[in-house]
Design a protein around this motif. Sequence first.
Motif, PDB file in Angstrom:
ATOM      1  N   LEU A 246      29.194  46.238  40.679  1.00  0.00           N
ATOM      2  CA  LEU A 246      28.820  45.120  41.531  1.00  0.00           C
ATOM      3  C   LEU A 246      29.720  43.897  41.365  1.00  0.00           C
ATOM      4  O   LEU A 246      29.885  43.144  42.325  1.00  0.00           O
ATOM      5  CB  LEU A 246      27.362  44.731  41.279  1.00  0.00           C
ATOM      6  N   VAL A 247      30.297  43.674  40.201  1.00  0.00           N
ATOM      7  CA  VAL A 247      31.187  42.515  40.050  1.00  0.00           C
ATOM      8  C   VAL A 247      32.437  42.668  40.922  1.00  0.00           C
ATOM      9  O   VAL A 247      32.766  41.762  41.699  1.00  0.00           O
ATOM     10  CB  VAL A 247      31.543  42.278  38.570  1.00  0.00           C
ATOM     11  N   PRO A 248      33.174  43.789  40.850  1.00  0.00           N
ATOM     12  CA  PRO A 248      34.300  43.932  41.785  1.00  0.00           C
ATOM     13  C   PRO A 248      33.864  44.012  43.245  1.00  0.00           C
ATOM     14  O   PRO A 248      34.578  43.560  44.134  1.00  0.00           O
ATOM     15  CB  PRO A 248      34.979  45.230  41.340  1.00  0.00           C
ATOM     16  N   THR A 249      32.668  44.561  43.472  1.00  0.00           N
ATOM     17  CA  THR A 249      32.166  44.610  44.850  1.00  0.00           C
ATOM     18  C   THR A 249      31.895  43.206  45.375  1.00  0.00           C
ATOM     19  O   THR A 249      32.222  42.897  46.532  1.00  0.00           O
ATOM     20  CB  THR A 249      30.879  45.445  44.923  1.00  0.00           C
ATOM     21  N   PHE A 250      31.302  42.369  44.542  1.00  0.00           N
ATOM     22  CA  PHE A 250      31.047  40.987  44.966  1.00  0.00           C
ATOM     23  C   PHE A 250      32.347  40.287  45.320  1.00  0.00           C
ATOM     24  O   PHE A 250      32.412  39.548  46.319  1.00  0.00           O
ATOM     25  CB  PHE A 250      30.319  40.222  43.863  1.00  0.00           C
ATOM     26  N   PHE A 251      33.396  40.530  44.553  1.00  0.00           N
ATOM     27  CA  PHE A 251      34.682  39.923  44.902  1.00  0.00           C
ATOM     28  C   PHE A 251      35.161  40.425  46.250  1.00  0.00           C
ATOM     29  O   PHE A 251      35.655  39.642  47.075  1.00  0.00           O
ATOM     30  CB  PHE A 251      35.730  40.236  43.834  1.00  0.00           C
ATOM     31  N   GLN A 252      35.012  41.725  46.506  1.00  0.00           N
ATOM     32  CA  GLN A 252      35.448  42.261  47.791  1.00  0.00           C
ATOM     33  C   GLN A 252      34.619  41.702  48.943  1.00  0.00           C
ATOM     34  O   GLN A 252      35.139  41.523  50.053  1.00  0.00           O
ATOM     35  CB  GLN A 252      35.374  43.791  47.776  1.00  0.00           C
ATOM     36  N   ILE A 253      33.349  41.409  48.683  1.00  0.00           N
ATOM     37  CA  ILE A 253      32.519  40.791  49.725  1.00  0.00           C
ATOM     38  C   ILE A 253      33.083  39.432  50.100  1.00  0.00           C
ATOM     39  O   ILE A 253      33.124  39.059  51.275  1.00  0.00           O
ATOM     40  CB  ILE A 253      31.064  40.672  49.245  1.00  0.00           C
ATOM     41  N   THR A 254      33.544  38.677  49.102  1.00  0.00           N
ATOM     42  CA  THR A 254      34.125  37.355  49.394  1.00  0.00           C
ATOM     43  C   THR A 254      35.409  37.478  50.202  1.00  0.00           C
ATOM     44  O   THR A 254      35.805  36.522  50.882  1.00  0.00           O
ATOM     45  CB  THR A 254      34.419  36.585  48.096  1.00  0.00           C
ATOM     46  N   GLN A 255      36.062  38.642  50.128  1.00  0.00           N
ATOM     47  CA  GLN A 255      37.286  38.856  50.887  1.00  0.00           C
ATOM     48  C   GLN A 255      37.034  39.465  52.252  1.00  0.00           C
ATOM     49  O   GLN A 255      37.930  39.487  53.098  1.00  0.00           O
ATOM     50  CB  GLN A 255      38.238  39.784  50.105  1.00  0.00           C
ATOM     51  N   PRO A 837      40.155  44.049  41.573  1.00  0.00           N
ATOM     52  CA  PRO A 837      39.949  42.829  40.783  1.00  0.00           C
ATOM     53  C   PRO A 837      38.560  42.811  40.152  1.00  0.00           C
ATOM     54  O   PRO A 837      37.576  43.218  40.776  1.00  0.00           O
ATOM     55  CB  PRO A 837      40.107  41.709  41.819  1.00  0.00           C
ATOM     56  N   TYR A 838      38.496  42.369  38.913  1.00  0.00           N
ATOM     57  CA  TYR A 838      37.263  42.193  38.143  1.00  0.00           C
ATOM     58  C   TYR A 838      36.608  43.512  37.755  1.00  0.00           C
ATOM     59  O   TYR A 838      35.478  43.509  37.278  1.00  0.00           O
ATOM     60  CB  TYR A 838      36.264  41.306  38.897  1.00  0.00           C
ATOM     61  N   LEU A 839      37.312  44.625  37.935  1.00  0.00           N
ATOM     62  CA  LEU A 839      36.749  45.900  37.507  1.00  0.00           C
ATOM     63  C   LEU A 839      36.586  45.928  35.987  1.00  0.00           C
ATOM     64  O   LEU A 839      35.545  46.354  35.470  1.00  0.00           O
ATOM     65  CB  LEU A 839      37.648  47.057  37.959  1.00  0.00           C
ATOM     66  N   VAL A 840      37.601  45.470  35.267  1.00  0.00           N
ATOM     67  CA  VAL A 840      37.537  45.443  33.804  1.00  0.00           C
ATOM     68  C   VAL A 840      36.457  44.471  33.341  1.00  0.00           C
ATOM     69  O   VAL A 840      35.685  44.766  32.420  1.00  0.00           O
ATOM     70  CB  VAL A 840      38.908  45.069  33.213  1.00  0.00           C
ATOM     71  N   THR A 841      36.372  43.316  34.001  1.00  0.00           N
ATOM     72  CA  THR A 841      35.329  42.342  33.662  1.00  0.00           C
ATOM     73  C   THR A 841      33.945  42.954  33.833  1.00  0.00           C
ATOM     74  O   THR A 841      33.070  42.826  32.968  1.00  0.00           O
ATOM     75  CB  THR A 841      35.453  41.090  34.540  1.00  0.00           C
ATOM     76  N   GLY A 842      33.749  43.620  34.952  1.00  0.00           N
ATOM     77  CA  GLY A 842      32.465  44.265  35.204  1.00  0.00           C
ATOM     78  C   GLY A 842      32.156  45.342  34.186  1.00  0.00           C
ATOM     79  O   GLY A 842      31.007  45.486  33.737  1.00  0.00           O
ATOM     80  N   LEU A 843      33.177  46.106  33.785  1.00  0.00           N
ATOM     81  CA  LEU A 843      32.986  47.157  32.796  1.00  0.00           C
ATOM     82  C   LEU A 843      32.548  46.580  31.456  1.00  0.00           C
ATOM     83  O   LEU A 843      31.634  47.103  30.792  1.00  0.00           O
ATOM     84  CB  LEU A 843      34.273  47.955  32.631  1.00  0.00           C
TER      85      LEU A 843
END
Length: 882
Positions: A246-255, A837-843
């Motif tokens: 969901l963290v990388p998904t949320f970033f993609q939503i902003t894009q 983006p943010y995949l590692v952060t989400g992991l």
Amino acid sequence: MHWFKSIKQHPLTVAFVLPIMIMGIYFAVCQHVYPFGNSSLLTVDMGQQYIDFYAYFRQTLLGHPGQFFYAWNKALGGDMIGVWAYYLMSPFNLVLLLVPKSGLDVGILVITLLKYGAAGLTMAYYLQRRGLRSWALPAYSLAYALSGWMIANQLNLMWFDGAIMLPLVADGVDRLVAGEYRRYPLLLAATLLVNYYIGYMVCLFIIGYFCFALVRAQLRRPAALRATRHFALTSLLGGALTAVLLVPTFFQITQSKGTYTTTSVNWRFEYNPLHLLSKLVAGSFNFDQMPSGLPNIFVSSLVTLGAIVYFMNRRIRWQERLTAGLWSLVLLVSLMFEPLDLLWHGLQFPVWYPYRFSFVVTFWLVLLAARGFQHLPDGISVVQMVVLVTFSAATDLYVWLNLDHFSYLTKEQVLLTGLLNLLAIVVLSLRGNAHRGTYIIILLLSIADMASNAALTLNQLAYVSHSDYHTYTEALRAGAQQVQQRDHGWYRIGKTVGRTKNDAMEVGFNGTDQFNSMFEPRVPTFFGKIGQADGDGFVAYTYGTEFTDALLDTRYWLTKRAGSTAFLPTESTRADVADYTGIAHTSNLNVYRNDNALGIGFGASKDILKTKLTTGTPLTNQDRIASALTGAHTTFFEPRAFESITMTDNVKAMAGVGGTTYTVKKGGAATLTYTFIANTTEPYYLTVDSSLTDNAATVRLNGQEVHLADSFRNTGVLNVTPAQVNKVNTITITLNKQSLFIGNVALYQLDTTSFHRAIKQLQSEPLHVTHHGSNSLRGHVTIKRRHQVLMTTIPQVPGWHVRVDGHTVHPHRVLGLFMTIPLSKGHHTIKMFYVPPYLVTGLLITLAALFIGWIWLWRNRPRHAAVPRFNHRIQQLLRRPR
């Protein structure tokens, strides 16, 4: 009667099988769905979008795992993790691995039936945990599984998982209130993983449900505060467990879709609240309800009337009924009050399919009705009967007298619902343990109610035939394979036929089109500026020129073969494709190679870094791009004057700013006629205004229709290259509307000499691709001049990592879209790979949540000696009459 008793002893099995049987019989007998006929479940977005994603799902799991992160055939290329999170994370999709790639429509049928059954099963499990027994259990669960929301959204199959999970999450909340914490965060995490969008709505609903569960459990203040603290912490834990997705998904939503978030709210009711009563009638749905209809809340007469009885049942504590009433009021207002409606949809008004959250209302109604039914051992009282009769009669009368406002209803439907309401009242009055047949009657009534609603609703829709889907897919796959067997490099394939905008994903090749809710708006913006069909969430390369073919590396083209009778709908009219080199053919398609294609990357002038495009001038923009890439002023498209412009007598013209308004004064064909003489075989192009979209007009060249895209919002470029030269050619625009504004109608001729000179220059410095994976690319290029860049047609988005000669570089974005890498003169090795983006952060967040959650839940685990008392306490809290 042994079989009868056996079924009665397994109500959960009945709850699972019953929706499958009802819908299976309907699909086979009424809809003749393949293999019981030639129909399918492909309609609207299911047929135009989702089935292609399912094909992509299958390809990814069967050999291309990198496609989970990136897709080269998401238009010109794009991130996919958000697409997976929204469309493809359902475990039911694994069924697709068991069917052949050309039979995905059969796989969708199986998944649909299984999801109907699963919704019935989870609802029955929830109700059984609340003490409901006998045949009433599948009766009430069926009302949820085949509710108006489920049937109306059958084509949005990815939303079903959230509705399936809702009863389990609610049960998890009840367990948490009773002191058992471990299930709830895991169930919440699973709900968010299978579909974050519907999962968000579940989260909102669960807040109100938790308050209701607290009151129902009669906890004392310290226990209530402890339960509230645990609810908050475990909710955060459940969300954190999903962070890897969901963290990388949320970033993609902003894009992508997040860029359309509403910033202003109108404090108003969206429709007359009394109109909602029409949605209590069976089959209250048609195609017009999809773009802008009312909430689908039909749950059977038994449930609707039973929910009313709940609030009049004095056996249930007044505190519980008051809390339920307040939450019911919030849900009711949410169905019609714009700010709350907007909140439920994540601050974005839906594009089609309004009130998507109304499945929580159907769950709530079933919950209330079933709970009221449990505490109604002697049937409804006279007062309750009068209230139900009055409500039913008033509802039917209001709808009957206002049928003109409800195009989706008929008098027969109102009469049917009135009859079913009457039967429901009779059944509720007979409620009592002494009546052995009451439960059977309840189940039969529920079956009749929900089956009739399903049939009346789904009969309103049109479906793609199995043969059309299969024939088109196999014909396109055969054409693509002709290319892929000859060329194993990187390239895009164009086509003049099309069933959907996601054909490339369906078959598995790099294309140019896309229809996707998780779509970055920069792509449609660029497409619109070069004259292609575009909109919010889609692009279609229908108006290509020889220059855009070269620029976007559409190296191969598929066109319908003369004499083919296969289902191959025309997508674009491209006479100039015949100028390319024919290399092969299938029984239905011709295959051409475009020797002008520039490749995925090539050396170009640095002038491209400062080039700006303007809206409404597609061919001028293409000239600007060519001039910037070559570093020299270039004009490919020369304006040509019409010989004459005439119109039929029944058309009145009124000139305005930027164009002319044409009004049809009387009957008969209303046409505008443009004539020109072509003295060369070079391609001719006609620019047309977006006012011609949505079948507003028909364009013909010498009597042959020139295909217009179904929808486009910018000036388009039609190919009108005539078959013969030095003859008068006629372009006719037939008006299909009473009044139509038309602007930007102009004729251009491609200067092929200038075009080939520029192409030859740009092809002299190609990027030689040595490896291309699902989310990576390697190659080398030799830059022969100073002040050059490596121009690519890869969309530049966060997540791309580029190394030149072993050193990390930061690429530029040009033309508002493409990745460009500044290079010095000489030979260079290029490596690039994509990580969301943010995949590692989400992991890292997910791993931390797993660790913290395990420790916390282990420390708060129930002691073994207390387990019997604990389980007994749960049953007391969940079943106690109030």
